[in-house]
Design an enzyme around this catalytic site. Structure first.
Site, PDB file in Angstrom:
ATOM      1  N   HIS A   1     -10.054   7.183   8.070  1.00 20.05           N
ATOM      2  CA  HIS A   1     -10.272   7.369   9.509  1.00 20.05           C
ATOM      3  C   HIS A   1     -10.992   8.715   9.684  1.00 20.05           C
ATOM      4  CE1 HIS A   1      -7.098   4.365  10.280  1.00 20.05           C
ATOM      5  NE2 HIS A   1      -6.236   5.101   9.599  1.00 20.05           N
TER       6      HIS A   1
ATOM      7  N   THR B   1       0.820  -1.217   0.000  1.00 21.59           N
ATOM      8  CA  THR B   1       0.000   0.000   0.000  1.00 21.59           C
ATOM      9  C   THR B   1       0.853   1.266   0.000  1.00 21.59           C
ATOM     10  OG1 THR B   1      -1.646  -1.227   1.246  1.00 21.59           O
ATOM     11  CG2 THR B   1      -1.872   1.161   1.257  1.00 21.59           C
ATOM     12  N   ILE B   2       1.791   1.350   0.919  1.00 20.88           N
ATOM     13  CA  ILE B   2       2.597   2.562   1.051  1.00 20.88           C
ATOM     14  C   ILE B   2       3.734   2.570   0.029  1.00 20.88           C
ATOM     15  CG2 ILE B   2       4.096   3.886   2.629  1.00 20.88           C
ATOM     16  CD1 ILE B   2       1.058   3.947   3.352  1.00 20.88           C
TER      17      ILE B   2
ATOM     18  N   GLY C   1       4.542   2.260  11.382  1.00 18.83           N
ATOM     19  CA  GLY C   1       4.349   0.948  12.020  1.00 18.83           C
ATOM     20  C   GLY C   1       5.544   0.527  12.848  1.00 18.83           C
TER      21      GLY C   1
ATOM     22  N   SER D   1       2.669   7.537  11.702  1.00 22.20           N
ATOM     23  CA  SER D   1       1.544   6.828  11.075  1.00 22.20           C
ATOM     24  C   SER D   1       0.515   7.800  10.479  1.00 22.20           C
ATOM     25  CB  SER D   1       0.855   5.962  12.125  1.00 22.20           C
ATOM     26  OG  SER D   1       0.114   6.800  12.991  1.00 22.20           O
ATOM     27  N   CYS D   2      -0.453   7.233   9.787  1.00 19.83           N
ATOM     28  CA  CYS D   2      -1.477   8.060   9.140  1.00 19.83           C
ATOM     29  C   CYS D   2      -2.256   8.897  10.152  1.00 19.83           C
ATOM     30  CB  CYS D   2      -2.426   7.183   8.328  1.00 19.83           C
ATOM     31  SG  CYS D   2      -2.956   5.682   9.172  1.00 19.83           S
TER      32      CYS D   2
ATOM     33  N   GLY E   1      -1.695   9.796  20.901  1.00 17.33           N
ATOM     34  CA  GLY E   1      -1.284  11.051  21.542  1.00 17.33           C
ATOM     35  C   GLY E   1       0.197  11.029  21.866  1.00 17.33           C
TER      36      GLY E   1
ATOM     37  N   GLN F   1      -6.005   6.885   4.982  1.00 17.83           N
ATOM     38  CA  GLN F   1      -4.875   6.156   5.567  1.00 17.83           C
ATOM     39  C   GLN F   1      -3.854   5.717   4.530  1.00 17.83           C
ATOM     40  OE1 GLN F   1      -7.965   4.906   5.282  1.00 17.83           O
ATOM     41  NE2 GLN F   1      -7.792   2.925   4.265  1.00 17.83           N
TER      42      GLN F   1
HETATM   43  P1  NAD Z   1       1.494  -3.735   3.126  1.00 17.18           P
HETATM   44  O1  NAD Z   1       1.269  -5.028   3.797  1.00 17.18           O
HETATM   45  O2  NAD Z   1       0.465  -3.223   2.191  1.00 17.18           O
HETATM   46  O3  NAD Z   1       2.874  -3.775   2.340  1.00 17.18           O
HETATM   47  C1  NAD Z   1       4.062  -4.245   2.925  1.00 17.18           C
HETATM   48  C2  NAD Z   1       4.926  -4.829   1.822  1.00 17.18           C
HETATM   49  O4  NAD Z   1       6.184  -5.225   2.373  1.00 17.18           O
HETATM   50  C3  NAD Z   1       4.325  -6.068   1.180  1.00 17.18           C
HETATM   51  O5  NAD Z   1       4.477  -5.964  -0.214  1.00 17.18           O
HETATM   52  C4  NAD Z   1       5.173  -7.201   1.756  1.00 17.18           C
HETATM   53  O6  NAD Z   1       5.272  -8.308   0.875  1.00 17.18           O
HETATM   54  C5  NAD Z   1       6.514  -6.521   1.891  1.00 17.18           C
HETATM   55  N1  NAD Z   1       7.455  -7.202   2.802  1.00 17.18           N
HETATM   56  C6  NAD Z   1       7.256  -8.277   3.598  1.00 17.18           C
HETATM   57  N2  NAD Z   1       8.408  -8.590   4.262  1.00 17.18           N
HETATM   58  C7  NAD Z   1       9.341  -7.694   3.862  1.00 17.18           C
HETATM   59  C8  NAD Z   1      10.706  -7.506   4.173  1.00 17.18           C
HETATM   60  N3  NAD Z   1      11.358  -8.320   5.034  1.00 17.18           N
HETATM   61  N4  NAD Z   1      11.370  -6.489   3.587  1.00 17.18           N
HETATM   62  C9  NAD Z   1      10.742  -5.654   2.734  1.00 17.18           C
HETATM   63  N5  NAD Z   1       9.440  -5.793   2.390  1.00 17.18           N
HETATM   64  C10 NAD Z   1       8.747  -6.807   2.949  1.00 17.18           C
HETATM   65  O7  NAD Z   1       1.777  -2.695   4.287  1.00 17.18           O
HETATM   66  P2  NAD Z   1       1.571  -1.116   4.224  1.00 17.18           P
HETATM   67  O8  NAD Z   1       0.156  -0.817   4.569  1.00 17.18           O
HETATM   68  O9  NAD Z   1       2.146  -0.592   2.978  1.00 17.18           O
HETATM   69  O10 NAD Z   1       2.418  -0.678   5.490  1.00 17.18           O
HETATM   70  C11 NAD Z   1       3.814  -0.449   5.418  1.00 17.18           C
HETATM   71  C12 NAD Z   1       4.219   0.446   6.567  1.00 17.18           C
HETATM   72  O11 NAD Z   1       3.533   1.698   6.432  1.00 17.18           O
HETATM   73  C13 NAD Z   1       3.866  -0.069   7.961  1.00 17.18           C
HETATM   74  O12 NAD Z   1       4.818   0.393   8.874  1.00 17.18           O
HETATM   75  C14 NAD Z   1       2.534   0.620   8.243  1.00 17.18           C
HETATM   76  O13 NAD Z   1       2.234   0.735   9.623  1.00 17.18           O
HETATM   77  C15 NAD Z   1       2.777   1.959   7.615  1.00 17.18           C
HETATM   78  N6  NAD Z   1       1.566   2.692   7.254  1.00 17.18           N
HETATM   79  C16 NAD Z   1       0.511   2.063   6.693  1.00 17.18           C
HETATM   80  C17 NAD Z   1      -0.637   2.779   6.401  1.00 17.18           C
HETATM   81  C18 NAD Z   1      -1.856   2.106   5.827  1.00 17.18           C
HETATM   82  O14 NAD Z   1      -2.952   2.519   6.144  1.00 17.18           O
HETATM   83  N7  NAD Z   1      -1.730   1.111   5.001  1.00 17.18           N
HETATM   84  C19 NAD Z   1      -0.687   4.150   6.642  1.00 17.18           C
HETATM   85  C20 NAD Z   1       0.437   4.795   7.158  1.00 17.18           C
HETATM   86  C21 NAD Z   1       1.558   4.041   7.485  1.00 17.18           C
END
Ligand code: NAD
Length: 341
Positions: A220, A12-13, A111, A140-141, A195, A302
């Site tokens: 959210h 996603t990110i 995260g 985070s978001c 917070g 998010q």
């Molecule tokens: P996601 O699950 O959509 O994507 C994570 C990706 O990382 C996947 O493609 C996965 O295969 C890959 N991955 C797995 N193991 C790995 C490794 N060892 N090294 C590198 N890549 C690996 O997750 P996301 O939602 O993109 O979240 C990523 C980060 O961003 C997290 O810290 C999350 O908390 C943060 N975040 C997420 C959101 C959200 O709403 N999705 C918002 C803000 C921040």
């Protein structure tokens, strides 16, 4: 010379960060890394990105389905100045060793615990704090949404106490393993961690947060109650301050935006790609000022709200812009965000 960027983790990110880096005038995307072949890996190649294998991934798995990889993450790290870690929660801290060994700077996501990096970051709140640092965590978001609003309100007025209830989406639209599907789940930790996370950026803000999770994937919503020592005299004054600030989008009553479904429809129509809404979203009539207290709703997409922050974090780390305002202007123009007004 453009800063050379890698993205490790293409979910996603990660995929949004990659697309955003490509649009920046002072950055080059060298490659992205994925653990497994998938439609997203194919998407990366179709976008012209060099694809590397990361984590426990096996290059042979990619080759078996006809996806060409350029090597392993270690090789990608040899060719970049900074890596954006976009791996799942807490995997970033494991990857940190890899980055350190390769001698590259790193941007982590919300995260991860704050200890993963030298500084936690939000462009409107503490841009300068990331200057010249080797590791930065973009919060985070939810924390990003709160920190943006708090940055503006604390700069203009004197905030006594901030209380926010965070109505959290249950999952991202593509996630099928998370819930709830039916029910409202209070986060039984009072206050919630948000917070405290805001305080990693704005240490002097008195803020208390609570959270509930609801069955939606569409953003959210924060319910904010802010008590001021000296504050805005009217809702109109508060709205005006936010309208003048980048990364805020305030809808007027006549636009007919009742809730997050219409915000997402607006984002689809606007067409920035992936239905993204990178600004804090407010409703003009959803802001009230009563004496020294302001109450307002804000919605946070998010999946995309942190993307411009990641770009500004890189610009701050490499001192590519004189200040936050300049960096935000460059980022937002490149991303097609309309800016204040
Ligand atoms: P996601 O699950 O959509 O994507 C994570 C990706 O990382 C996947 O493609 C996965 O295969 C890959 N991955 C797995 N193991 C790995 C490794 N060892 N090294 C590198 N890549 C690996 O997750 P996301 O939602 O993109 O979240 C990523 C980060 O961003 C997290 O810290 C999350 O908390 C943060 N975040 C997420 C959101 C959200 O709403 N999705 C918002 C803000 C921040």
């Amino acid at each position: 010379m453009a800063v050379r960027v890698a993205v490790n983790g293409f979910g996603t990110i990660g995929k949004r960060v990659a697309a955003a880096v490509v649009k920046q005038p002072d950055m080059t995307l060298v490659g992205v890394a994925k653990t497994r072949p998938s439609f997203e890996a194919r998407e990366a190649l179709q976008s012209g990105y060099r694809l590397y294998v990361t984590g426990a991934g096996d290059p042979a798995e990619f080759e078996k389905v006809g996806l060409r990889t350029a090597g392993r993450i270690e090789e990608l790290l040899q060719d970049v100045d900074v890596v954006v870690d976009a791996a799942p929660d807490r995997v970033g801290q494991e990857n940190a060793r890899l980055y350190q060994k390769a001698g590259v700077r790193a941007v982590f996501q919300g995260g991860e615990k704050s200890e993963v990096a030298e500084v936690s970051f939000n462009a409107l709140a503490n841009y300068a704090a990331a200057k010249d640092h080797r590791t930065v965590r973009v919060v985070s978001c939810n924390t990003t949404g709160l920190a943006r609003a708090a940055a503006i309100l604390t700069t203009r007025w004197e905030v006594d106490h901030w209380e926010a209830t965070i109505v959290r989406r249950a999952a991202d639209p593509a996630e099928t393993k998370r819930g709830p599907l039916n029910g409202i789940i209070p986060t039984l930790q009072i206050p919630s961690h948000h917070g405290h996370d805001v305080n990693t950026i704005l240490p002097n803000l008195h803020i208390t947060t609570t959270a509930v999770v609801v069955p939606t994937t569409l953003m959210h919503v924060h319910v904010n109650n802010v008590r001021f020592r000296t504050g805005p005299k009217s809702a109109a004054e508060l709205v005006e301050a936010l309208r003048r600030t980048p990364r805020f989008h305030v809808f007027s009553r006549w636009e007919g935006i009742q809730g997050t479904p219409q915000v997402m429809e607006f984002a689809r129509d606007r067409g920035l790609g992936r239905s993204d809404m990178m600004e804090n979203v407010l409703w003009e009539e959803g802001v009230r000022v009563d004496g020294r207290t302001a109450t307002f709703f804000q919605a946070i997409h998010q999946e995309s709200v942190v993307i411009p922050e990641v770009i500004d974090a890189i610009r701050a780390m490499f001192d590519l812009a004189p200040d936050a305002a300049r960096s935000i202007a460059i980022t937002d123009r490149a991303l097609g965000l309309s800016g204040p007004g």
